[in-house]
Every structure is written in C-alpha cells, then in structure tokens.
Design a protein around this motif. Structure first.
Motif, PDB file in Angstrom:
ATOM      1  N   GLN A   1     -32.517 -46.402  55.305  1.00 38.07           N
ATOM      2  CA  GLN A   1     -31.957 -47.646  54.791  1.00 38.07           C
ATOM      3  C   GLN A   1     -32.068 -47.649  53.267  1.00 38.07           C
ATOM      4  O   GLN A   1     -33.123 -47.365  52.720  1.00 38.07           O
ATOM      5  CB  GLN A   1     -32.717 -48.846  55.340  1.00 38.07           C
ATOM      6  CG  GLN A   1     -32.465 -49.119  56.801  1.00 38.07           C
ATOM      7  CD  GLN A   1     -31.076 -49.623  57.041  1.00 38.07           C
ATOM      8  OE1 GLN A   1     -30.262 -48.914  57.604  1.00 38.07           O
ATOM      9  NE2 GLN A   1     -30.782 -50.817  56.608  1.00 38.07           N
ATOM     10  N   ILE A   2     -30.968 -47.976  52.585  1.00 35.42           N
ATOM     11  CA  ILE A   2     -30.969 -48.094  51.133  1.00 35.42           C
ATOM     12  C   ILE A   2     -29.961 -49.174  50.749  1.00 35.42           C
ATOM     13  O   ILE A   2     -28.875 -49.243  51.318  1.00 35.42           O
ATOM     14  CB  ILE A   2     -30.637 -46.748  50.440  1.00 35.42           C
ATOM     15  CG1 ILE A   2     -30.819 -46.848  48.932  1.00 35.42           C
ATOM     16  CG2 ILE A   2     -29.286 -46.239  50.829  1.00 35.42           C
ATOM     17  CD1 ILE A   2     -30.783 -45.517  48.218  1.00 35.42           C
ATOM     18  N   SER A   3     -30.337 -50.020  49.830  1.00 33.13           N
ATOM     19  CA  SER A   3     -29.441 -51.103  49.409  1.00 33.13           C
ATOM     20  C   SER A   3     -28.515 -50.612  48.302  1.00 33.13           C
ATOM     21  O   SER A   3     -28.773 -49.595  47.655  1.00 33.13           O
ATOM     22  CB  SER A   3     -30.247 -52.297  48.910  1.00 33.13           C
ATOM     23  OG  SER A   3     -30.905 -51.973  47.704  1.00 33.13           O
ATOM     24  N   THR A   4     -27.443 -51.353  48.083  1.00 32.81           N
ATOM     25  CA  THR A   4     -26.520 -50.990  47.009  1.00 32.81           C
ATOM     26  C   THR A   4     -27.185 -51.121  45.642  1.00 32.81           C
ATOM     27  O   THR A   4     -26.897 -50.348  44.731  1.00 32.81           O
ATOM     28  CB  THR A   4     -25.241 -51.844  47.058  1.00 32.81           C
ATOM     29  OG1 THR A   4     -25.606 -53.220  47.007  1.00 32.81           O
ATOM     30  CG2 THR A   4     -24.455 -51.582  48.319  1.00 32.81           C
ATOM     31  N   THR A   5     -28.094 -52.080  45.510  1.00 30.79           N
ATOM     32  CA  THR A   5     -28.835 -52.240  44.259  1.00 30.79           C
ATOM     33  C   THR A   5     -29.699 -51.017  43.986  1.00 30.79           C
ATOM     34  O   THR A   5     -29.766 -50.524  42.858  1.00 30.79           O
ATOM     35  CB  THR A   5     -29.724 -53.497  44.314  1.00 30.79           C
ATOM     36  OG1 THR A   5     -28.915 -54.620  44.641  1.00 30.79           O
ATOM     37  CG2 THR A   5     -30.418 -53.735  42.991  1.00 30.79           C
ATOM     38  N   ALA A   6     -30.345 -50.514  45.029  1.00 33.03           N
ATOM     39  CA  ALA A   6     -31.177 -49.322  44.876  1.00 33.03           C
ATOM     40  C   ALA A   6     -30.328 -48.106  44.527  1.00 33.03           C
ATOM     41  O   ALA A   6     -30.739 -47.259  43.733  1.00 33.03           O
ATOM     42  CB  ALA A   6     -31.971 -49.063  46.144  1.00 33.03           C
TER      43      ALA A   6
ATOM     44  N   CYS B   1     -27.491 -48.128  42.828  1.00 30.63           N
ATOM     45  CA  CYS B   1     -27.140 -48.272  41.404  1.00 30.63           C
ATOM     46  C   CYS B   1     -28.314 -47.919  40.503  1.00 30.63           C
ATOM     47  O   CYS B   1     -28.153 -47.204  39.517  1.00 30.63           O
ATOM     48  CB  CYS B   1     -26.678 -49.691  41.113  1.00 30.63           C
ATOM     49  SG  CYS B   1     -25.096 -50.102  41.832  1.00 30.63           S
ATOM     50  N   ARG B   2     -29.493 -48.415  40.844  1.00 29.37           N
ATOM     51  CA  ARG B   2     -30.680 -48.161  40.035  1.00 29.37           C
ATOM     52  C   ARG B   2     -31.003 -46.669  39.994  1.00 29.37           C
ATOM     53  O   ARG B   2     -31.288 -46.101  38.935  1.00 29.37           O
ATOM     54  CB  ARG B   2     -31.860 -48.952  40.593  1.00 29.37           C
ATOM     55  CG  ARG B   2     -33.123 -48.826  39.762  1.00 29.37           C
ATOM     56  CD  ARG B   2     -34.279 -49.638  40.329  1.00 29.37           C
ATOM     57  NE  ARG B   2     -34.575 -49.254  41.702  1.00 29.37           N
ATOM     58  CZ  ARG B   2     -34.507 -50.068  42.764  1.00 29.37           C
ATOM     59  NH1 ARG B   2     -34.148 -51.327  42.616  1.00 29.37           N
ATOM     60  NH2 ARG B   2     -34.801 -49.637  43.964  1.00 29.37           N
TER      61      ARG B   2
ATOM     62  N   GLU C   1     -21.554 -49.423  47.448  1.00 29.14           N
ATOM     63  CA  GLU C   1     -21.671 -49.845  48.842  1.00 29.14           C
ATOM     64  C   GLU C   1     -21.313 -48.699  49.800  1.00 29.14           C
ATOM     65  O   GLU C   1     -22.022 -48.444  50.771  1.00 29.14           O
ATOM     66  CB  GLU C   1     -20.768 -51.038  49.108  1.00 29.14           C
ATOM     67  CG  GLU C   1     -20.894 -51.586  50.510  1.00 29.14           C
ATOM     68  CD  GLU C   1     -20.025 -52.801  50.722  1.00 29.14           C
ATOM     69  OE1 GLU C   1     -19.799 -53.137  51.901  1.00 29.14           O
ATOM     70  OE2 GLU C   1     -19.583 -53.412  49.738  1.00 29.14           O
TER      71      GLU C   1
ATOM     72  N   ALA D   1     -24.027 -46.067  49.741  1.00 31.94           N
ATOM     73  CA  ALA D   1     -25.182 -46.489  50.530  1.00 31.94           C
ATOM     74  C   ALA D   1     -24.923 -46.283  52.015  1.00 31.94           C
ATOM     75  O   ALA D   1     -25.792 -45.792  52.741  1.00 31.94           O
ATOM     76  CB  ALA D   1     -25.517 -47.950  50.241  1.00 31.94           C
ATOM     77  N   LYS D   2     -23.728 -46.637  52.489  1.00 39.03           N
ATOM     78  CA  LYS D   2     -23.392 -46.447  53.906  1.00 39.03           C
ATOM     79  C   LYS D   2     -23.356 -44.977  54.265  1.00 39.03           C
ATOM     80  O   LYS D   2     -23.850 -44.567  55.319  1.00 39.03           O
ATOM     81  CB  LYS D   2     -22.051 -47.098  54.219  1.00 39.03           C
ATOM     82  CG  LYS D   2     -22.119 -48.596  54.285  1.00 39.03           C
ATOM     83  CD  LYS D   2     -20.770 -49.195  54.619  1.00 39.03           C
ATOM     84  CE  LYS D   2     -20.859 -50.712  54.624  1.00 39.03           C
ATOM     85  NZ  LYS D   2     -19.567 -51.327  54.903  1.00 39.03           N
TER      86      LYS D   2
ATOM     87  N   GLN E   1     -26.903 -43.691  54.432  1.00 41.55           N
ATOM     88  CA  GLN E   1     -27.571 -44.151  55.644  1.00 41.55           C
ATOM     89  C   GLN E   1     -27.102 -43.360  56.853  1.00 41.55           C
ATOM     90  O   GLN E   1     -27.900 -43.007  57.720  1.00 41.55           O
ATOM     91  CB  GLN E   1     -27.313 -45.639  55.866  1.00 41.55           C
ATOM     92  CG  GLN E   1     -28.028 -46.519  54.878  1.00 41.55           C
ATOM     93  CD  GLN E   1     -27.597 -47.976  54.965  1.00 41.55           C
ATOM     94  OE1 GLN E   1     -26.831 -48.348  55.837  1.00 41.55           O
ATOM     95  NE2 GLN E   1     -28.085 -48.795  54.055  1.00 41.55           N
TER      96      GLN E   1
END
Length: 52
Positions: free
Chosen positions: A35-40, A42-43, A22, A25-26, A29
C-alpha cells in the motif's frame, strides 16, 4: 520506504514516465502488493530527483 521499494518505484516511473501519481501508486500496489498513497509517491519521487 525501503531501498527495494524505492528501486521498484523508480523502475515503474522510468518504464512509463507520463503517468499520474495516482496511476503510479496503483501500478506499484498491483506489482508489489504494498500500500502506498499518492502523496507518498510524490514525496519519494521528489526525493529521487523526479519533478513535475
């Protein structure tokens, strides 16, 4: 994710390797404006060979 984005993500992780997905990601950004999610996060990190 583009090659440029992957390099930026890798440098962010290497700079501070004990951050959560998390916070990575912040930080990503904030520094890149993308913009990027925490899932992205991790992946992508798993794909680069970073685990846990």
């Amino acid at each position: 994710m583009t090659e440029w984005g992957q390099r930026m993500l890798k440098s962010t992780v290497r700079r501070s390797c004990q951050l959560s997905a998390e916070s990575i990601a912040k930080d990503f950004q904030t520094s890149c404006g993308l913009q990027i999610s925490t899932t992205a996060v991790c992946r992508e990190l798993h794909g680069m060979g970073f685990h846990s």
